[in-house]
Write a protein that holds these residues in place. Structure first.
Motif: not given
Length: 226
Positions: A65-76
């Motif tokens: 989910g885009v709202y989940e806490d994964h390392p790649f989401i903020p830089p993406l």
């Protein structure tokens, strides 16, 4: 024209050998249209050095989910905002559709009615396009300035257009019927059996060619320098 594919997930291992990875599916979908491809596994933190490393970018689907806490989401999300500012065209599919909306100020959430699985009909205004879908999350509130390009009763924001900056679609033009069948077998445990049966009855209805034409036209659209 070089298209950079930003891979935000992978299919289940049980069906990956038969169907390939998500970037393979998009290369098949867009084959014969004069594109070259370079893939980056951003889920594994492999990012392009610059938004100008490709002429256009395509962001794939994902089990996340885009709202989940994964390392790649903020830089993406940061990459998306920089690409939009630089007028490098973005296409987003499913997770890609949602992460572009979230990065630009929209809201994503789970649909209270559950899942969309298999062939779905989408109203694109001038035509109805049938595409395979596999999602519970969707864009709830589009970002300011985004125009709704397609909808249906289950998904009010099924496709969004951001001027000449981004074109995004919730459904999966790259998913063939046999791949949907594989997902139902290996990721369908949480989905009501009646919904899976209904999806099997709709096999053969999805036709990705009209949306593939739209993706090609969007990438090739002439853009002024930023």
């Amino acid at each position: 024209m070089r298209i950079g594919i930003l891979k935000t997930g992978q299919p289940p291992g049980e069906i990956r050998a038969e169907h390939g990875d998500y970037d393979d599916m998009f290369e098949r979908l867009l084959a014969g249209r004069g594109f070259d491809f370079t893939s980056y596994h951003v889920e594994a933190m492999q990012f392009p050095a610059s938004v100008h490393d490709a002429d256009g970018w395509l962001i794939t689907g994902s089990r996340h989910g885009v709202y989940e806490d994964h390392p790649f989401i903020p830089p993406l999300e940061d990459f998306i905002r920089r690409a939009v500012a630089a007028r490098v065209p973005l296409v987003g599919i499913c997770f890609g559709h949602q992460i572009i909306a979230q990065a630009l100020g929209g809201q994503v959430g789970k649909h209270p009615a559950g899942w969309a699985v298999g062939a779905q009909d989408y109203d694109f205004g001038d035509e109805t396009i049938s595409l395979n879908a596999w999602h519970q999350d969707q864009v709830v509130t589009p970002p300011e300035g985004a125009e709704v390009a397609a909808h249906n009763a289950f998904c009010a924001n099924a496709a969004l257009i951001y001027g000449d900056r981004a074109f995004t679609v919730q459904a999966h033009p790259e998913f063939r019927d046999d791949f949907i069948e594989g997902l139902m077998a290996h990721r369908g445990a949480a989905i009501p059996p009646a919904l899976l049966d209904a999806a099997r009855e709709r096999r053969g209805r999805a036709d990705p060619s009209p949306i593939t034409d739209r993706i090609e036209a969007f990438f090739r659209h002439s853009r002024p320098a930023p």
